[in-house]
Design an enzyme around this catalytic site. Structure first.
Site, PDB file in Angstrom:
ATOM      1  N   ASP A  57       0.882  -1.173   0.000  1.00 27.17           N
ATOM      2  CA  ASP A  57       0.000   0.000   0.000  1.00 27.17           C
ATOM      3  C   ASP A  57       0.917   1.218   0.000  1.00 27.17           C
ATOM      4  O   ASP A  57       1.610   1.477   0.986  1.00 27.17           O
ATOM      5  CB  ASP A  57      -0.883  -0.021   1.253  1.00 27.17           C
ATOM      6  CG  ASP A  57      -1.825   1.176   1.312  1.00 27.17           C
ATOM      7  OD1 ASP A  57      -1.612   2.160   0.560  1.00 27.17           O
ATOM      8  OD2 ASP A  57      -2.767   1.138   2.119  1.00 27.17           O
ATOM      9  N   ARG A 143     -12.860  16.818 -13.351  1.00 25.60           N
ATOM     10  CA  ARG A 143     -11.596  16.191 -12.957  1.00 25.60           C
ATOM     11  C   ARG A 143     -10.725  17.213 -12.214  1.00 25.60           C
ATOM     12  O   ARG A 143      -9.526  17.316 -12.471  1.00 25.60           O
ATOM     13  CB  ARG A 143     -10.825  15.680 -14.190  1.00 25.60           C
ATOM     14  CG  ARG A 143     -11.446  14.521 -14.909  1.00 25.60           C
ATOM     15  CD  ARG A 143     -11.373  13.235 -14.123  1.00 25.60           C
ATOM     16  NE  ARG A 143     -11.943  12.133 -14.888  1.00 25.60           N
ATOM     17  CZ  ARG A 143     -13.236  11.888 -15.000  1.00 25.60           C
ATOM     18  NH1 ARG A 143     -14.130  12.654 -14.382  1.00 25.60           N
ATOM     19  NH2 ARG A 143     -13.660  10.873 -15.718  1.00 25.60           N
ATOM     20  N   TYR A 146      -8.206  15.462  -9.665  1.00 26.13           N
ATOM     21  CA  TYR A 146      -7.397  14.545 -10.470  1.00 26.13           C
ATOM     22  C   TYR A 146      -6.403  15.315 -11.353  1.00 26.13           C
ATOM     23  O   TYR A 146      -5.193  15.044 -11.320  1.00 26.13           O
ATOM     24  CB  TYR A 146      -8.313  13.687 -11.343  1.00 26.13           C
ATOM     25  CG  TYR A 146      -7.578  12.671 -12.172  1.00 26.13           C
ATOM     26  CD1 TYR A 146      -6.973  11.576 -11.573  1.00 26.13           C
ATOM     27  CD2 TYR A 146      -7.484  12.791 -13.557  1.00 26.13           C
ATOM     28  CE1 TYR A 146      -6.290  10.628 -12.328  1.00 26.13           C
ATOM     29  CE2 TYR A 146      -6.803  11.858 -14.319  1.00 26.13           C
ATOM     30  CZ  TYR A 146      -6.215  10.783 -13.697  1.00 26.13           C
ATOM     31  OH  TYR A 146      -5.536   9.854 -14.447  1.00 26.13           O
ATOM     32  N   ARG A 187     -15.986   4.240 -13.336  1.00 22.49           N
ATOM     33  CA  ARG A 187     -16.362   5.627 -13.635  1.00 22.49           C
ATOM     34  C   ARG A 187     -17.539   5.670 -14.608  1.00 22.49           C
ATOM     35  O   ARG A 187     -18.416   6.528 -14.497  1.00 22.49           O
ATOM     36  CB  ARG A 187     -15.164   6.404 -14.188  1.00 22.49           C
ATOM     37  CG  ARG A 187     -14.095   6.688 -13.134  1.00 22.49           C
ATOM     38  CD  ARG A 187     -13.038   7.662 -13.615  1.00 22.49           C
ATOM     39  NE  ARG A 187     -12.146   7.131 -14.623  1.00 22.49           N
ATOM     40  CZ  ARG A 187     -11.170   6.253 -14.411  1.00 22.49           C
ATOM     41  NH1 ARG A 187     -10.980   5.761 -13.198  1.00 22.49           N
ATOM     42  NH2 ARG A 187     -10.390   5.848 -15.389  1.00 22.49           N
ATOM     43  N   ARG A 208     -14.234  11.264 -26.586  1.00 23.59           N
ATOM     44  CA  ARG A 208     -13.141  12.202 -26.292  1.00 23.59           C
ATOM     45  C   ARG A 208     -11.894  11.885 -27.130  1.00 23.59           C
ATOM     46  O   ARG A 208     -11.099  12.759 -27.431  1.00 23.59           O
ATOM     47  CB  ARG A 208     -12.743  12.138 -24.806  1.00 23.59           C
ATOM     48  CG  ARG A 208     -13.868  12.429 -23.840  1.00 23.59           C
ATOM     49  CD  ARG A 208     -13.353  12.769 -22.465  1.00 23.59           C
ATOM     50  NE  ARG A 208     -12.479  11.739 -21.925  1.00 23.59           N
ATOM     51  CZ  ARG A 208     -12.059  11.702 -20.651  1.00 23.59           C
ATOM     52  NH1 ARG A 208     -12.471  12.643 -19.812  1.00 23.59           N
ATOM     53  NH2 ARG A 208     -11.254  10.762 -20.216  1.00 23.59           N
TER      54      ARG A 208
END
Ligand code: NAD
Length: 248
Positions: A57, A143, A146, A187, A208
């Site tokens: 992790d 976004r 992000y 998503r 896109r």
């Protein structure tokens, strides 16, 4: 011999998507691969394929230190772990901001910090960082966190490249368009209600890309192999777009 014969690589987020495809591609090119992910269970088939697997992790600093110490001398580090929040400057929460920066940026810093001393000692190493076309290169709707974090990845990449360019270290960033991976499926499902249907949500992601299709994880892995290999020996500090014409 493969293009990465004799090289020792560590890949984060290798259980699925781009990290998994890259771990397999590195192994196919003759590298010794340590495939890591926070979800150890999903690494089982990579173990079966002959890769070394390791739970990691990247939000856990102590786990990073231990994993890099156990990995042995690394030639190649692929920092693939990241998370895509869907939010705007107005809707983003503090928790999303903190998590996005912790995983997409800080964890990358900690991975590089742990790995670089060994590379510097041998004056040899290649670091590949996962950014996105949605970053300092291009904005994308919904976004906010992000794109902000992935822009930071490009800054981080250029800093590392600049600092160690004369000491045998290269550092580059991959900036994909939309890639068909398990988390993209998540998503699409999350956008299905707003788009009218799952199909419409998927079509919006496809639209896109000027090429009219999504990328495959294997297409990203091919660039990750190039950036890891000596074929790219003269390339450092670059944010390389691989986006099916999204930014045309
Ligand atoms: P994914 O999102 O489907 O899978 C992510 C993997 O990361 C999972 O196996 C998960 O267990 C692992 N992971 C999550 N948190 C972790 C942690 N704290 N430590 C270790 N592992 C962790 O994979 P993907 O879509 O291929 O995305 C991989 C990277 O590529 C991400 O950085 C993403 O932002 C970037 N990217 C993806 C796309 C796309 O369209 N899929 C586009 C541009 C950039």
């Amino acid at each position: 011999a493969g293009r990465l014969a004799g090289k020792r690589c560590l890949v984060t987020a290798a259980a699925q998507g781009i990290g998994r495809a890259t771990a397999l591609a590195y192994a196919a090119e003759g590298a010794t691969v340590i495939a890591t992910d926070k979800d150890v269970g999903k690494l089982a088939d990579l173990t079966a394929a002959g890769l070394t697997t390791q739970g990691l992790d990247v939000l856990d600093d102590a786990a990073i230190t231990a994993a890099i110490a156990a990995a042995g001398p690394l030639d190649i580090l692929f920092n693939c772990a990241g998370f895509v929040h869907q939010n705007t400057v107005l809707t983003a929460t503090d928790a999303e901001w903190d998590f996005g920066f912790a995983l997409n940026v800080r964890a990358m810093w900690k991975m590089v910090q742990a790995t670089l001393p060994g590379m510097l000692a041998r004056r040899h190493g290649t670091i590949v960082n996962m950014s996105s076309g949605c970053s300092s290169i291009k904005g994308a709707p919904n976004r906010f966190v992000y794109g902000t974090t992935k822009a930071a990845v490009i800054g981080l990449t250029k800093s590392v490249a600049t600092e160690y360019v004369s000491q045998g270290i290269r550092c580059n960033a991959i900036c994909p368009g939309t890639v068909d991976t398990p988390s993209l499926g998540d998503r699409i499902s999350a956008n299905a209600a707003a788009a009218g249907s799952e199909e419409a949500a998927r079509a919006a992601f496809v639209a896109r890309q000027a090429m009219g299709r999504l990328a495959t994880a294997e297409e990203m892995a091919a660039l990750a192999v190039y950036l890891a290999s000596e074929e790219s020996a003269f390339v450092t500090g670059q944010a390389i777009l691989i986006d099916g014409g999204w930014t045309l």
